[in-house]
Structure formats: structure tokens, C-alpha cells
Design a protein around this motif. Structure first.
Motif, PDB file in Angstrom:
ATOM      1  N   GLU A   7      19.001  12.891  31.573  1.00 45.15           N
ATOM      2  CA  GLU A   7      17.730  12.240  31.265  1.00 45.15           C
ATOM      3  C   GLU A   7      17.272  11.468  32.495  1.00 45.15           C
ATOM      4  N   SER A 125      21.694 -10.442  25.347  1.00 36.28           N
ATOM      5  CA  SER A 125      22.531  -9.890  26.409  1.00 36.28           C
ATOM      6  C   SER A 125      23.192  -8.587  25.957  1.00 36.28           C
ATOM      7  N   GLY A 126      23.399  -7.696  26.901  1.00 34.25           N
ATOM      8  CA  GLY A 126      24.047  -6.419  26.588  1.00 34.25           C
ATOM      9  C   GLY A 126      23.089  -5.251  26.780  1.00 34.25           C
ATOM     10  N   ALA A 127      23.552  -4.083  26.389  1.00 41.61           N
ATOM     11  CA  ALA A 127      22.738  -2.878  26.573  1.00 41.61           C
ATOM     12  C   ALA A 127      21.960  -2.552  25.298  1.00 41.61           C
ATOM     13  N   GLU A 128      20.732  -2.171  25.469  1.00 42.10           N
ATOM     14  CA  GLU A 128      19.862  -1.693  24.378  1.00 42.10           C
ATOM     15  C   GLU A 128      19.735  -2.676  23.205  1.00 42.10           C
ATOM     16  N   VAL A 129      19.765  -3.967  23.491  1.00 38.17           N
ATOM     17  CA  VAL A 129      19.595  -4.968  22.427  1.00 38.17           C
ATOM     18  C   VAL A 129      18.106  -5.224  22.178  1.00 38.17           C
ATOM     19  N   ASN A 369      36.791  -4.374  35.224  1.00 37.71           N
ATOM     20  CA  ASN A 369      36.026  -4.632  33.999  1.00 37.71           C
ATOM     21  C   ASN A 369      34.524  -4.633  34.248  1.00 37.71           C
ATOM     22  N   ASP A 370      34.124  -4.302  35.478  1.00 35.98           N
ATOM     23  CA  ASP A 370      32.693  -4.248  35.759  1.00 35.98           C
ATOM     24  C   ASP A 370      32.145  -2.916  35.229  1.00 35.98           C
ATOM     25  N   PRO A 371      31.040  -2.965  34.485  1.00 38.06           N
ATOM     26  CA  PRO A 371      30.502  -1.728  33.897  1.00 38.06           C
ATOM     27  C   PRO A 371      30.137  -0.655  34.930  1.00 38.06           C
ATOM     28  N   ILE A 373      31.886   0.749  37.069  1.00 39.68           N
ATOM     29  CA  ILE A 373      32.911   1.770  37.347  1.00 39.68           C
ATOM     30  C   ILE A 373      32.909   2.919  36.338  1.00 39.68           C
ATOM     31  N   VAL A 374      32.200   2.738  35.227  1.00 40.39           N
ATOM     32  CA  VAL A 374      32.237   3.781  34.183  1.00 40.39           C
ATOM     33  C   VAL A 374      31.736   5.127  34.708  1.00 40.39           C
ATOM     34  N   MET A 375      30.694   5.108  35.530  1.00 45.09           N
ATOM     35  CA  MET A 375      30.130   6.363  36.024  1.00 45.09           C
ATOM     36  C   MET A 375      30.719   6.803  37.372  1.00 45.09           C
TER      37      MET A 375
ATOM     38  N   HIS B 107      33.238   9.441  29.018  1.00 43.39           N
ATOM     39  CA  HIS B 107      32.481   9.223  30.255  1.00 43.39           C
ATOM     40  C   HIS B 107      31.307  10.181  30.348  1.00 43.39           C
ATOM     41  N   ILE B 117      25.575   1.687  24.061  1.00 44.09           N
ATOM     42  CA  ILE B 117      26.293   0.453  23.709  1.00 44.09           C
ATOM     43  C   ILE B 117      25.329  -0.680  23.450  1.00 44.09           C
ATOM     44  N   LYS B 118      25.627  -1.461  22.438  1.00 46.47           N
ATOM     45  CA  LYS B 118      24.902  -2.711  22.228  1.00 46.47           C
ATOM     46  C   LYS B 118      25.946  -3.820  22.244  1.00 46.47           C
ATOM     47  N   GLY B 119      25.841  -4.691  23.225  1.00 51.95           N
ATOM     48  CA  GLY B 119      26.810  -5.780  23.302  1.00 51.95           C
ATOM     49  C   GLY B 119      27.367  -5.961  24.697  1.00 51.95           C
ATOM     50  N   ASP B 120      28.491  -6.645  24.822  1.00 51.26           N
ATOM     51  CA  ASP B 120      29.094  -6.991  26.108  1.00 51.26           C
ATOM     52  C   ASP B 120      29.614  -5.743  26.835  1.00 51.26           C
ATOM     53  N   LEU B 121      29.035  -5.489  28.014  1.00 51.15           N
ATOM     54  CA  LEU B 121      29.386  -4.266  28.736  1.00 51.15           C
ATOM     55  C   LEU B 121      30.801  -4.319  29.321  1.00 51.15           C
ATOM     56  N   GLY B 122      31.271  -5.520  29.681  1.00 51.82           N
ATOM     57  CA  GLY B 122      32.630  -5.665  30.216  1.00 51.82           C
ATOM     58  C   GLY B 122      33.660  -5.305  29.156  1.00 51.82           C
ATOM     59  N   THR B 125      33.726  -1.636  28.569  1.00 52.03           N
ATOM     60  CA  THR B 125      34.491  -0.936  29.613  1.00 52.03           C
ATOM     61  C   THR B 125      35.983  -0.973  29.279  1.00 52.03           C
ATOM     62  N   ARG B 129      38.648   2.206  28.161  1.00 51.16           N
ATOM     63  CA  ARG B 129      39.982   2.470  28.728  1.00 51.16           C
ATOM     64  C   ARG B 129      41.031   2.570  27.617  1.00 51.16           C
ATOM     65  N   LYS B 149      38.856  11.036  33.187  1.00 48.30           N
ATOM     66  CA  LYS B 149      38.860  11.143  34.649  1.00 48.30           C
ATOM     67  C   LYS B 149      40.291  11.158  35.181  1.00 48.30           C
TER      68      LYS B 149
END
Lengths: 394, 174
Positions: A7, A125-129, A369-371, A373-375, B107, B117-122, B125, B129, B149
Motif C-alpha cells: 500500500e 498515543s499509539g498507532a491508529e488511535v 524495543n524501538d518499533p 526494527i520491526v520492518m 512481520h 496495532i492500537k496502543g504502545d508500539l514498544g 514490538t 518477539r 526473520k
């Protein structure tokens, strides 16, 4: 290779060029705005850019609702709340962010609170809130690096709770990104170099990670080529308006690229080092980029190799055997860093940036724990992160 | 001749929804059990506050399952939680089926926006895992290799955990 599915989304109108700022009042009118509030910082005001901004509204019939020029280098929820109160008090109807990453993220934070009619930023805070279309937001970058004028993200610190709040939503995309060369002419050489390397990292990481797609690739390659052609002149001769405009365009293109394909380990390490040791983001990007690429070599040798064309030019690319292109790409980035270090003293390792060795373990733990690194193509664990940090230390 | 235009109500994908519900139960119970035995999962969830909740949900009104951190472990809450601190969405039944069966790793699913995701991204992550570890215990390596991975090492302890999960762990959630 075409991904099985992807996308791509960028509805931000880009306005770029000589005296572009003078078109702002009419653009705001198209957005239905009559009383914009300006968010900026002391550095921008001190450089005379606010005056240029106010002049562009002359004879427009529009009233500037308020100008807040005290955004700190790290945007915080307290400042966001303060600006929100002024926005409401002065009955503003839109926002203009005039500044770098912190100013832009602050304006995005204000837009969340005024749109949601709330005083608690943490709730969103967060994604898609976020679920509501926001007030009109115009971004005028005064640095060429963050790409925040075209991204879906904002990061704001909550000082009371001692945490960094990330926000990610398509609603955070500004309506307009306005690139006027006058806005970056006064940026000092070292900051020019650091922000340019931030843009370079956005483009490079977006080209090699798991969410890459043909659209983001096109923006990334174009951004890298434009940075390669202009970065050294921008640092050595900041008054060159053509070069400044090229760098602003490159930064925006890199922003579009990474907003659609995300970043990777370089940013994860950079965010962590920035959070713990307060290294400026662009400086951290400059330090970690070659090491991040080296780390990812086993997983994306071919893609890193393809970057040699925009990074070094057609002649170098043509005379380098395919099997050596990835390593050459990294070599060229190392050379570029040396040139920038000679020109303006941009740190090339963590020690030069003031990091002490005892902090490396803590940075490694935060990085995993940083987002970001996911990709990343390769799974980075704490040991891997620590190994990269040790290489980048001196 | 007049043509009659009627509204069309598409069929419910009962089979795929049933499979997703079953996998949710297996996965949830496996998480509950593994979070009591696997040191790495324990470490991943150690910084979450007690009472932290998360749900995995199929959009818009599909099946969902919840987990809650209680006494340093993840407790499977089935479909008792309607909302949670961290919400992981599957965009539709087809995406959830693909990920749950497991034809696609998390992934790739995030990269293709099949999961959000809705919420704390840390925390998300860290949860990703932990999910990789649970999957590596649940499935054989030739399947896991396609999904992640880096395949987590199958230590003697983890091999034991696999046997435990398949015999009593999933059934008892202990």
C-alpha cells in the motif's frame, strides 16, 4: 522485485519553489482556514523567518490568530497543552508549523488535542488511535531532514511521566508541505549536514527494508541522488538557494518513501542513543548508517548494491562488478561522512558525539524495543545491537 | 420488463472463522503456558505493568482473544475482554486465516498492512518477539523458517516445552 502486496499513501500537497511562501494565504483559504496559528521556535524567529512569514500574509486579508515561538528542541506534552490553550483562546481554525522536527511534531500534537477537544495527549498515543479528520495543517520545514511534513508519525515527550509518546495515524498527515528555499538559507553547516544525513537514512532504509515497494523505491532513489548532488555544496555554501531547495525536495521525497515503507536498525539505534545520551538525531543517523548497512548485508546485498547508482553515480556503478556494489555503496557513504567531518566537524563515531562506553548496553536494550526494527530485514537482538554499537563507538 | 435490484448479503465465512477461533484458543493457551516456563518470554513481559491487557481481533466484528498479565505470566482470557491496553487487529477474515494457519509471518503481515496495532508500539514490538518464540515452539522449523526473520534456537528447555505444550500445557494452560 514486486512485493506480493503493498500500500502507498501520500495525499500531502507539495508546494515548492521561489517565494512559495507567498502562496500560503490563498492555499489556506482553499482549505477553509481564515485564522491560522503559527507554531515555531526561538531559532527560527531569531533567524528572521517569522518576519518573512508575516510579510507573506501582507494584503491577503487574513489574520494570523497567534504565533507561538517557544517550542523546545524536544517537543513535550506540556508545550502542546500550552499552545492548545492559546489556539482555543484566540479562536484559531488551522495550524502552520514553521520549523524542524520538534516544531512539526508539536503542531501535530496540538492538532490532536484541538480536534479531539481533549487535554490529555497520552490517550491518543499509539498507532491508529485517531479517528477524526484534523484541522488544516500546513508545514513549512526550516531544516531538510526530518521529512515530518509528509509522514504519518509524531513523537512527543511526556516529561511528567518520563516517556516518549509515539503517534501514528494517516490523520496526522499535513494538508500541505511548503518548501521555500528562504526557509533553510540560515541553517548552520553542521546542522545542514546532520539533517541531510537524516534524510539520507530515511531514503536508504526505506529502500532496503521489508515494507519497501515500487512507489517508495522511486522516491527513495530520487532523494538519494538529489542529496548526493547537493549535500556538500549545501554545507559549504549555505546561501545557494537552488541547492537549499534541492535538499528540501530530497528530504520531502525521503519522507514520503519512509512514511510508506518505514525505517530499520539505523533509526532504532539512533532513537535509543538519542533518548539515553541526547545525541541529535541527524548526528546519530550519520554515525550508524554504514554500520546498519553492514549489519543488513547478508539479508539484502542486492538492494544495497542497487543503491550504488544514486549514491555514487552512473560511472562508478557501471565500472563496479555486481558482486561488489553493496560494499562499494557502504564505502561511498563512509567517504561522504569523512567529507562532512572535514567540512563541518560532524561526528563520525559515538565517542566523538560524547557517548561514554558504559551507556552502550542500555542503548542496545532500548534499541530492540524501538518499533523501527520491526520492518528491518534482519532480526536484531540485544547482542547484535551491542556489537553494532561497539563498532560505532570509535 | 423491469429488473428487480435486491440487496445482497454476502455469506459468512463459517469455516475460516471456526479455524481462527480454534487457533486463537490454542495460541492463547500456549502463551499462558509458555509465559510460565520460557525465560525469554518472561523477560519480554517483565516490564509490562500487572493487569496489562491485550487482544487480537479480526476486523470488523470477527473472533478475538485476550491475554492479561497477572503474577508475571500471561493469562488467557478467551473472549472476555472487549477492549485492551494493546489491540492487535487482523484487517479481515482472509488475512487472519492466512496468518493463523500459518501461511504468513507477523512481520510480513505488518508490512502488508494485514495486521495493525492500537496502543504502545514498544510493547507491541516485545509481544511480536514473544509471539515468534511461541510459534517456534508450536510449529516445526521448516514452517517457522518461512514465517520469521530469525528462528529462535530450539534449546533442550524449549524442546521440553514443546512436548509439554502438546501434551498438557495447552489443555491445562500451565
Amino acid at each position: 522485485m514486486l512485493p506480493s502486496y503493498y500500500e502507498f499513501h501520500n495525499p500531502v500537497k507539495i508546494i515548492s519553489g521561489n517565494k512559495a511562501l507567498d502562496n500560503l494565504p490563498s492555499e489556506l483559504e482553499i482549505l477553509g482556514a481564515k485564522r491560522p496559528m503559527v507554531v515555531t521556535d526561538k531559532g527560527v524567529a531569531g533567524a528572521g523567518l517569522v518576519k518573512t512569514f508575516i510579510d507573506s500574509f501582507g494584503s491577503s486579508g487574513m489574520t494570523i490568530g497567534a504565533i507561538f515561538d517557544d517550542v523546545p528542541p524536544d517537543s513535550s506534552s506540556e508545550v502542546v497543552e500550552k499552545i492548545t490553550a492559546i489556539f482555543r483562546q484566540n479562536k484559531c481554525d488551522s495550524l502552520v508549523a514553521l520549523g524542524g522536527g520538534s516544531v512539526i511534531d508539536t503542531a501535530k500534537g496540538v492538532n490532536i488535542l484541538v480536534t479531539e477537544n481533549s487535554d490529555d495527549l497520552l490517550k491518543f498515543s499509539g498507532a491508529e488511535v485517531l479517528k477524526k479528520k484534523m484541522k488544516p495543517l500546513v508545514v513549512i520545514p526550516t531544516t531538510s531532514g526530518t521529512g515530518s511534513e509528509v509522514t504519518v508519525v509524531a513523537v512527543i515527550s511526556d516529561i511528567k511521566r518520563n516517556l516518549k509518546m509515539p503517534f501514528a495515524s494517516t490523520y496526522l498527515l499535513p494538508d500541505i508541505a511548503l518548501l521555500d528555499p528562504r526557509m533553510t538559507l540560515t541553517l548552520p553547516p553542521k546542522m545542514t549536514a546532520a539533517t541531510a544525513m537524516d534524510a539520507m537514512c530515511h531514503a536508504v532504509e526505506s529502500y532496503i527494508n521489508l515494507q519497501k515497494n515500487p512507489m517508495s523505491d522511486a522516491y527513495a532513489v530520487a532523494a538519494i541522488e538529489m542529496i548526493r548532488k547537493n549535500i556538500l555544496t549545501a554545507v559549504s555554501d549555505g546561501t545557494n538557494a537552488q541547492v537549499r531547495l534541492a535538499m528540501a525536495n530530497a528530504s520531502t521525497m525521503a519522507g514520503i518513501a519512509f512514511s510508506n515503507s518505514m525505517v530499520g536498525v539505523v533509526h532504532a539505534l539512533g532513537h535509543a542513543a538519542g533518548g539515553i545520551c541526547h545525541i541529535p538525531h541527524g548526528v546519530a543517523m550519520n554515525i550508524f548508517l554504514p554500520f546498519g548497512l553492514e549489519y543488513n548485508l547478508p539479508k539484502c546485498h542486492e538492494n544495497i548494491g542497487k543503491l550504488l547508482l544514486p549514491i555514487a553515480g552512473a560511472e562508478v556503478y557501471a565500472r563496479t562488478p555486481e558482486s561488489r556494489r553493496a560494499e562499494q555503496t557502504i564505502n561511498y557513504i563512509v567517504e561522504l561522512r569523512k567529507a562532512l567531518n572535514d567540512l563541518c566537524g560532524l561526528p563520525m563515531n559515538l565517542k566523538q558525539a560524547g557517548v561514554t562506553e558504559d551507556k552502550l548496553y542500555e542503548i542496545a536494550q532500548a534499541a530492540i524495543n524501538d518499533p523501527s526494527i520491526v520492518m528491518n530485514p534482519r532480526e536484531m537482538d540485544a547482542n547484535d545491537a551491542l556489537a553494532i554499537l561497539k563498532k560505532a563507538f570509535q | 420488463m423491469t429488473v428487480e435490484y435486491r440487496p445482497i448479503v454476502p455469506k459468512i465465512k463459517r469455516f475460516k472463522i471456526l479455524v481462527i477461533k480454534i487457533v486463537f484458543i490454542v495460541l492463547g493457551r500456549a502463551f499462558q503456558s509458555a509465559s510460565q516456563h520460557d525465560e525469554e518470554i518472561k523477560r519480554e513481559i517483565s516490564s509490562w505493568r500487572d493487569g496489562f491487557t491485550l487482544i487480537m481481533k479480526v476486523m470488523p466484528d470477527g473472533p478475538y482473544m485476550g491475554l492479561e498479565k497477572k503474577n508475571n505470566m500471561l493469562e488467557f482470557k478467551g473472549s472476555k475482554l472487549k477492549q485492551a491496553d494493546l489491540e492487535i487487529y487482523f484487517r479481515n477474515v482472509e488475512s487472519a486465516f492466512m496468518i493463523m494457519t500459518p501461511q504468513m509471518g507477523s512481520h510480513q503481515a505488518f508490512a502488508e498492512k494485514r495486521m495493525s496495532i492500537k496502543g504502545d508500539l514498544g510493547i507491541a514490538t516485545a509481544f511480536t518477539r514473544a509471539l515468534v518464540i511461541v510459534m517456534s515452539v508450536l510449529y516445526p522449523e521448516f514452517i517457522v523458517k518461512r514465517l520469521v526473520k530469525r528462528v529462535p534456537p530450539l534449546t533442550i528447555k524449549r524442546a521440553g516445552l514443546r512436548v509439554w505444550l502438546y501434551t498438557l500445557g495447552i489443555v491445562l494452560g500451565r
